[in-house]
Design a protein around this motif. Sequence first.
Motif, PDB file in Angstrom:
ATOM      1  N   MET A   1       0.831  -1.204   0.000  1.00  0.00           N
ATOM      2  CA  MET A   1       0.000   0.000   0.000  1.00  0.00           C
ATOM      3  C   MET A   1       0.870   1.259   0.000  1.00  0.00           C
ATOM      4  N   GLN A   2       0.439   2.252  -0.753  1.00  0.00           N
ATOM      5  CA  GLN A   2       1.132   3.532  -0.799  1.00  0.00           C
ATOM      6  C   GLN A   2       0.950   4.248   0.540  1.00  0.00           C
ATOM      7  N   LEU A   3       2.029   4.795   1.091  1.00  0.00           N
ATOM      8  CA  LEU A   3       1.945   5.470   2.386  1.00  0.00           C
ATOM      9  C   LEU A   3       1.562   6.932   2.226  1.00  0.00           C
ATOM     10  N   ALA A   4       2.306   7.685   1.429  1.00  0.00           N
ATOM     11  CA  ALA A   4       2.006   9.096   1.206  1.00  0.00           C
ATOM     12  C   ALA A   4       1.104   9.233  -0.013  1.00  0.00           C
ATOM     13  N   ILE A   5       0.071  10.073   0.092  1.00  0.00           N
ATOM     14  CA  ILE A   5      -0.862  10.262  -1.011  1.00  0.00           C
ATOM     15  C   ILE A   5      -0.268  11.242  -2.019  1.00  0.00           C
ATOM     16  N   ARG A   6      -0.150  10.795  -3.246  1.00  0.00           N
ATOM     17  CA  ARG A   6       0.413  11.639  -4.297  1.00  0.00           C
ATOM     18  C   ARG A   6      -0.546  12.773  -4.624  1.00  0.00           C
ATOM     19  N   PRO A   7      -0.003  13.918  -5.109  1.00  0.00           N
ATOM     20  CA  PRO A   7      -0.875  15.073  -5.412  1.00  0.00           C
ATOM     21  C   PRO A   7      -2.004  14.748  -6.380  1.00  0.00           C
ATOM     22  N   LEU A   8      -1.717  13.985  -7.443  1.00  0.00           N
ATOM     23  CA  LEU A   8      -2.765  13.630  -8.394  1.00  0.00           C
ATOM     24  C   LEU A   8      -3.844  12.790  -7.733  1.00  0.00           C
ATOM     25  N   HIS A   9      -3.436  11.832  -6.913  1.00  0.00           N
ATOM     26  CA  HIS A   9      -4.400  10.976  -6.227  1.00  0.00           C
ATOM     27  C   HIS A   9      -5.193  11.756  -5.188  1.00  0.00           C
ATOM     28  N   LEU A  10      -4.554  12.747  -4.562  1.00  0.00           N
ATOM     29  CA  LEU A  10      -5.270  13.607  -3.635  1.00  0.00           C
ATOM     30  C   LEU A  10      -6.394  14.350  -4.358  1.00  0.00           C
ATOM     31  N   LEU A  11      -6.093  14.850  -5.549  1.00  0.00           N
ATOM     32  CA  LEU A  11      -7.116  15.527  -6.339  1.00  0.00           C
ATOM     33  C   LEU A  11      -8.241  14.573  -6.726  1.00  0.00           C
ATOM     34  N   LEU A  12      -7.893  13.319  -7.026  1.00  0.00           N
ATOM     35  CA  LEU A  12      -8.909  12.330  -7.392  1.00  0.00           C
ATOM     36  C   LEU A  12      -9.796  11.996  -6.198  1.00  0.00           C
ATOM     37  N   PHE A  13      -9.203  11.871  -5.005  1.00  0.00           N
ATOM     38  CA  PHE A  13     -10.002  11.663  -3.802  1.00  0.00           C
ATOM     39  C   PHE A  13     -10.974  12.827  -3.601  1.00  0.00           C
ATOM     40  N   LEU A  14     -10.456  14.053  -3.706  1.00  0.00           N
ATOM     41  CA  LEU A  14     -11.295  15.238  -3.494  1.00  0.00           C
ATOM     42  C   LEU A  14     -12.370  15.346  -4.569  1.00  0.00           C
ATOM     43  N   MET A  15     -12.018  15.007  -5.812  1.00  0.00           N
ATOM     44  CA  MET A  15     -13.004  15.030  -6.898  1.00  0.00           C
ATOM     45  C   MET A  15     -14.146  14.063  -6.620  1.00  0.00           C
ATOM     46  N   THR A  16     -13.793  12.861  -6.143  1.00  0.00           N
ATOM     47  CA  THR A  16     -14.807  11.835  -5.904  1.00  0.00           C
ATOM     48  C   THR A  16     -15.775  12.238  -4.804  1.00  0.00           C
ATOM     49  N   VAL A  17     -15.246  12.684  -3.666  1.00  0.00           N
ATOM     50  CA  VAL A  17     -16.150  13.048  -2.562  1.00  0.00           C
ATOM     51  C   VAL A  17     -16.935  14.312  -2.892  1.00  0.00           C
ATOM     52  N   THR A  18     -16.389  15.186  -3.740  1.00  0.00           N
ATOM     53  CA  THR A  18     -17.147  16.356  -4.178  1.00  0.00           C
ATOM     54  C   THR A  18     -18.319  15.930  -5.052  1.00  0.00           C
ATOM     55  N   ILE A  19     -18.080  14.989  -5.960  1.00  0.00           N
ATOM     56  CA  ILE A  19     -19.171  14.447  -6.781  1.00  0.00           C
ATOM     57  C   ILE A  19     -20.257  13.861  -5.898  1.00  0.00           C
ATOM     58  N   TRP A  20     -19.857  13.082  -4.906  1.00  0.00           N
ATOM     59  CA  TRP A  20     -20.844  12.442  -4.022  1.00  0.00           C
ATOM     60  C   TRP A  20     -21.542  13.466  -3.128  1.00  0.00           C
ATOM     61  N   GLY A  21     -20.800  14.448  -2.608  1.00  0.00           N
ATOM     62  CA  GLY A  21     -21.411  15.455  -1.753  1.00  0.00           C
ATOM     63  C   GLY A  21     -22.406  16.327  -2.505  1.00  0.00           C
ATOM     64  N   PHE A  22     -22.061  16.701  -3.725  1.00  0.00           N
ATOM     65  CA  PHE A  22     -22.932  17.547  -4.534  1.00  0.00           C
ATOM     66  C   PHE A  22     -24.125  16.774  -5.079  1.00  0.00           C
ATOM     67  N   SER A  23     -24.053  15.437  -5.024  1.00  0.00           N
ATOM     68  CA  SER A  23     -25.126  14.617  -5.602  1.00  0.00           C
ATOM     69  C   SER A  23     -26.463  14.842  -4.907  1.00  0.00           C
ATOM     70  N   PHE A  24     -26.448  15.200  -3.626  1.00  0.00           N
ATOM     71  CA  PHE A  24     -27.702  15.414  -2.912  1.00  0.00           C
ATOM     72  C   PHE A  24     -28.466  16.603  -3.483  1.00  0.00           C
ATOM     73  N   ILE A  25     -27.747  17.624  -3.916  1.00  0.00           N
ATOM     74  CA  ILE A  25     -28.396  18.787  -4.513  1.00  0.00           C
ATOM     75  C   ILE A  25     -28.947  18.439  -5.882  1.00  0.00           C
ATOM     76  N   VAL A  26     -28.144  17.771  -6.703  1.00  0.00           N
ATOM     77  CA  VAL A  26     -28.579  17.409  -8.053  1.00  0.00           C
ATOM     78  C   VAL A  26     -29.757  16.438  -7.994  1.00  0.00           C
ATOM     79  N   THR A  27     -29.682  15.472  -7.078  1.00  0.00           N
ATOM     80  CA  THR A  27     -30.772  14.504  -6.948  1.00  0.00           C
ATOM     81  C   THR A  27     -32.057  15.189  -6.506  1.00  0.00           C
ATOM     82  N   LYS A  28     -31.948  16.192  -5.659  1.00  0.00           N
ATOM     83  CA  LYS A  28     -33.147  16.928  -5.230  1.00  0.00           C
ATOM     84  C   LYS A  28     -33.813  17.596  -6.425  1.00  0.00           C
TER      85      LYS A  28
END
Length: 287
Positions: A1-28
């Motif tokens: 397992m990777q120990l330190a999160i790479r900058p690109l992967h950090l952006l991908l993590f943030l992108m994913t949770v942003t998609i999921w967090g914003f989904s409640f508004i779009v679904t409404k």
Amino acid sequence: MQLAIRPLHLLLFLMTVTIWGFSFIVTKWGVQEMPPIFFVGLRFLLVALILVPFVPRPRGHWKRIVQISVTLGLLHFSCMFVALVRTPAGTTALLAQLQVPFAALLAALFLGDRLGWRRALGMALAFAGAGVVLGAPAFTSPWWSDLLAVLAGLFWAMSSGGTTAAGGSAVGAASINGWVAVCAVPQLFVASLILEQGQWAAIQGMSWRLAFALFYNSVLIVVVGYGTWYRLLKIYDVNQAMPFMLLMPPIALLSGSLILGEPLTWSLIVGGLVTVAGVAIILVRRP
């Protein structure tokens, strides 16, 4: 397992949770124009059409797939989307976090998992925070809608064991998503036929918001969101990934306030912080 999160992967993590967090508004947006259970059925129909041609069948795991389609596909999403009709999107996202203490509680009751005082404290904080949110004076949504949002978290917790078991086999996440969708579609359409009306009128009068909500739920949330998430979990330990999930309620609360004009009161903020703190303790002390 990777120990330190790479900058690109950090952006991908943030992108994913942003998609999921914003989904409640779009679904409404979607459930305000279309009967919510029927909306869920169309969501899963699109997911099945997109994924099934490209994923293997879950041979030897059909029983678990069907079980997940009932608890997750039919019960969890129906409760969540019906709740979104009346309960604010940000509050629904916050109450959805109760799925974590529910999962810990069910594991302790039925799987012999040792709870421990720290996770018990986390559970108490999570439920207490949710109580503060629901007891706020400015909270005007009907009690049954709030109860459905809480039940959605319980049904998710009930399905998580089956999802983990199937995922621990040779069945991939895309295959689970695709075939769960196939099994869930007829259940949802039958439930919608019995409980709802106006389905055809909603299709005929489909606006760009409704079309976007269906696209967002099927393509961005499932194909992009889950696809990215599970690829990252092949690189990083789950304990590195799960804290990002705690960003979902703040994203939903802020976007709900800014885009939908939902009230952002001190009771909601304090209750939300207490709930997220409790969930964080449970995730950190996860066995």
